[in-house]
Design a protein around this motif. Structure first.
Motif, short mmCIF file in Angstrom:
data_model
loop_
_atom_site.label_atom_id
_atom_site.label_comp_id
_atom_site.label_asym_id
_atom_site.label_seq_id
_atom_site.Cartn_x
_atom_site.Cartn_y
_atom_site.Cartn_z
N GLU A 268 -71.21 42.33 64.05
CA GLU A 268 -71.53 43.51 63.23
C GLU A 268 -70.48 43.76 62.14
O GLU A 268 -70.65 44.66 61.32
CB GLU A 268 -71.64 44.74 64.11
N THR A 269 -69.42 42.98 62.13
CA THR A 269 -68.36 43.17 61.14
C THR A 269 -68.93 43.13 59.73
O THR A 269 -69.55 42.14 59.34
CB THR A 269 -67.29 42.07 61.28
N PRO A 270 -68.74 44.17 58.93
CA PRO A 270 -69.21 44.13 57.54
C PRO A 270 -68.38 43.11 56.75
O PRO A 270 -67.18 42.98 56.98
CB PRO A 270 -68.95 45.55 57.02
N GLU A 271 -68.99 42.42 55.86
CA GLU A 271 -68.29 41.40 55.09
C GLU A 271 -67.78 41.96 53.77
O GLU A 271 -68.44 42.78 53.13
CB GLU A 271 -69.20 40.19 54.85
N GLY A 272 -66.58 41.53 53.39
CA GLY A 272 -66.05 41.88 52.09
C GLY A 272 -65.25 43.15 52.01
O GLY A 272 -64.80 43.53 50.92
N TRP A 273 -65.01 43.83 53.14
CA TRP A 273 -64.16 45.01 53.10
C TRP A 273 -62.73 44.56 52.77
O TRP A 273 -62.25 43.54 53.27
CB TRP A 273 -64.13 45.73 54.44
N ILE A 274 -62.03 45.34 51.98
CA ILE A 274 -60.61 45.10 51.71
C ILE A 274 -59.81 45.85 52.77
O ILE A 274 -59.94 47.07 52.91
CB ILE A 274 -60.23 45.59 50.30
N VAL A 275 -58.99 45.11 53.54
CA VAL A 275 -58.37 45.70 54.72
C VAL A 275 -56.91 45.27 54.86
O VAL A 275 -56.49 44.25 54.32
CB VAL A 275 -59.12 45.30 56.00
N THR A 276 -56.16 46.06 55.62
CA THR A 276 -54.89 45.59 56.17
C THR A 276 -55.16 45.11 57.58
O THR A 276 -56.09 45.58 58.25
CB THR A 276 -53.82 46.70 56.20
N GLY A 277 -54.36 44.15 58.05
CA GLY A 277 -54.60 43.63 59.39
C GLY A 277 -53.62 42.56 59.80
O GLY A 277 -52.50 42.47 59.26
N TYR A 278 -54.06 41.72 60.74
CA TYR A 278 -53.18 40.70 61.32
C TYR A 278 -54.03 39.48 61.72
O TYR A 278 -54.59 39.45 62.82
CB TYR A 278 -52.44 41.28 62.53
N PRO A 279 -54.11 38.47 60.85
CA PRO A 279 -54.84 37.25 61.17
C PRO A 279 -53.98 36.32 62.01
O PRO A 279 -53.42 35.34 61.51
CB PRO A 279 -55.14 36.66 59.79
N TRP A 280 -53.86 36.60 63.29
CA TRP A 280 -52.87 35.98 64.16
C TRP A 280 -52.93 34.46 64.18
O TRP A 280 -51.91 33.79 64.34
CB TRP A 280 -53.01 36.51 65.59
N GLY A 282 -53.73 32.48 61.70
CA GLY A 282 -53.64 31.87 60.38
C GLY A 282 -52.33 32.10 59.66
O GLY A 282 -52.22 31.81 58.48
N VAL A 283 -51.31 32.62 60.37
CA VAL A 283 -50.06 32.97 59.70
C VAL A 283 -49.25 31.72 59.36
O VAL A 283 -48.89 31.49 58.21
CB VAL A 283 -49.23 33.94 60.56
N GLY A 284 -48.90 30.91 60.35
CA GLY A 284 -48.33 29.59 60.08
C GLY A 284 -46.89 29.51 59.63
O GLY A 284 -46.47 28.49 59.11
N LYS A 372 -67.93 36.27 65.04
CA LYS A 372 -66.78 37.13 65.24
C LYS A 372 -66.25 37.64 63.90
O LYS A 372 -66.33 36.95 62.89
CB LYS A 372 -65.66 36.38 65.97
N GLY A 373 -65.68 38.83 63.93
CA GLY A 373 -65.04 39.37 62.75
C GLY A 373 -63.69 38.72 62.53
O GLY A 373 -62.92 38.55 63.48
N VAL A 374 -63.40 38.34 61.29
CA VAL A 374 -62.13 37.70 60.95
C VAL A 374 -61.64 38.23 59.61
O VAL A 374 -62.39 38.85 58.86
CB VAL A 374 -62.26 36.17 60.88
N MET A 375 -60.36 37.97 59.33
CA MET A 375 -59.80 38.24 58.02
C MET A 375 -59.76 36.94 57.22
O MET A 375 -59.39 35.89 57.75
CB MET A 375 -58.37 38.78 58.13
N VAL A 376 -60.16 37.03 55.96
CA VAL A 376 -60.09 35.87 55.07
C VAL A 376 -59.37 36.27 53.78
O VAL A 376 -59.17 37.45 53.52
CB VAL A 376 -61.50 35.32 54.74
N ASP A 377 -58.96 35.28 53.02
CA ASP A 377 -58.29 35.52 51.74
C ASP A 377 -57.10 36.47 51.89
O ASP A 377 -56.86 37.33 51.04
CB ASP A 377 -59.28 36.09 50.71
#
Length: 400
Positions: A268-280, A282-284, A372-377
């Motif tokens: 159900e995650t909406p796509e394209g929202w601009i967010v703060t977060g933690y892409p655990w 993908g940090v690297g 699943k909901g994820v952070m991109v870009d």
């Protein structure tokens, strides 16, 4: 037993008693207070984070040879309970400092307690700007990037949107009120052409999401600022999706990219929202890779943002105590001002001017991948670049 054997045993016993007793490391007790029953999605990973840090600290010799011990209490998300817990930790347990807190109003209550009792307090999660500025005091420091910092990061991206008509939704307590106020201030400064057309203030944890979605839609916004989180966010997204609230509209959202809050949204995650977060995943960076490996080895689970906060909080505690070489409150304060600490997000500094750490945040967009909901870009934003100048802080912060 023969007389000779008896004499030998007595001599051996006397010799053993004459040996010096093994030296036992002293303990340095830290009080930790958080809303474990109030918001377990964040605070349980947070607890794991600080437990891992304490284990690592003590394995490396503790605090100048002394063992770091954390005594933890649950405040149930209530300021009065937090103050009661703080009193017990100080008077009964003999802790040398207080740490923790999640909700902003709880953090402010503990900060006031710290000032009254002259007790060092390192706040981990509370995001209200007041804790280091308008209601700041010499005894309180804060780790996480504040509302101002995250709003500045988000406003930087929001200003690029063509949207002019904005509406807001936020929980009606200190955190939500503070986040909306500073975001509006910063975005309006960048875009004087923006019009704020509506606000919704649902009670924290009790959102009537259908009514909120309808009320927002009625204002005909071109963009929405969302500050809801936890179960409220899930309800808001579900109703918003059902009613088409987000179609053709930009959404900027505090915290939504944190695993604690995006994971429950699933497909159900909406796509394209601009967010703060933690892409655990993908940090690297080397610092994060080391933390991730240790965390997964100990807990057989992936970290959440709370894990980072808990881990960095106790690493900060250890750095301050080690530098101070003492548990005296005044010495702890002097040690903390300007101190550098290594974290999974890289090195940070606790600013001397306002006691705010320069820990940053990731800013990106929401998407759905494999249901699943994820952070991109996403890009990590250094907190030091999103803080007001010393002159601005002096105008906001009381002298202390």
């Amino acid at each position: 037993m023969s007389p000779t054997a008896t004499r030998r045993l007595l001599v051996a016993a006397a010799f053993a008693l004459a040996l010096p007793a093994p030296l036992l490391a002293a303990e340095i007790k830290i009080g930790e207070i958080n809303s474990y029953s109030g918001l377990p999605a964040f605070t349980e990973p947070y607890r794991k984070g600080w437990q891992l840090a304490v284990e690592e600290i003590n394995a490396k010799g503790g605090i100048n040879g002394d063992k770091l011990v954390v005594i933890s209490k649950d405040d149930a998300g209530k300021p009065a309970d937090a103050v009661t817990a703080a009193n017990e930790l100080v008077s009964r347990e003999g802790v040398v400092m207080l740490t923790g807190a999640f909700f902003s109003h709880v953090g402010l209550a503990l900060s006031d307690f710290a000032a009254q009792k002259k007790m060092f307090f390192l706040a981990g999660e509370p995001l209200t700007d007041a804790i280091v500025w308008s209601k700041g005091n010499r005894y309180t420091f804060r780790l996480r990037p504040s509302n101002y910092m995250q709003a500045a990061m988000l406003a930087e991206e929001a200003a690029k949107l063509p949207a002019k008509r904005w509406a807001t939704v936020a929980p009606n307590y200190e955190y939500g009120q503070s986040a909306v106020a500073v975001f509006k201030q910063l975005l309006s400064a960048k875009r004087p052409d923006i019009e704020w057309v509506g606000e919704q203030w649902p009670p924290q944890g009790k959102i009537d999401a259908g009514a909120v979605a309808e009320a927002l839609a009625a204002t005909k916004p071109e963009a929405i600022l969302n500050v809801t989180f936890g179960p409220d966010l899930v309800k808001f997204v579900r109703e918003g999706n059902t009613r088409g609230l987000f179609q053709g509209r930009s959404v900027v959202s505090f915290l939504t990219g944190e695993p604690e809050y995006i994971d429950p949204l699933k497909a159900e995650t909406p796509e394209g929202w601009i967010v703060t977060g933690y892409p655990w995943n993908g940090v690297g960076t080397p610092e994060h890779d080391a933390f991730l490996k240790a965390y997964q080895a100990k807990f057989n689970d992936y970290p959440r943002l709370g894990s980072i906060v808990g881990y960095a909080l106790m690493k900060s505690v250890a750095a301050i105590l080690t530098k101070a070489g003492s548990t005296d409150t005044d010495k702890l304060i002097e040690a903390a001002r300007g101190i550098g600490v290594d974290t999974p997000f890289g090195p940070i500094v606790f600013r001397a001017i306002d006691h705010q750490a320069t820990l940053g945040a990731f800013v990106g967009k929401t998407a759905v991948k494999d249901g699943k909901g994820v952070m991109v870009d996403f890009v990590y934003r250094d907190g030091a670049k999103y803080l007001p100048s010393d002159d601005e802080v002096k105008k906001m912060r009381p002298q202390n």
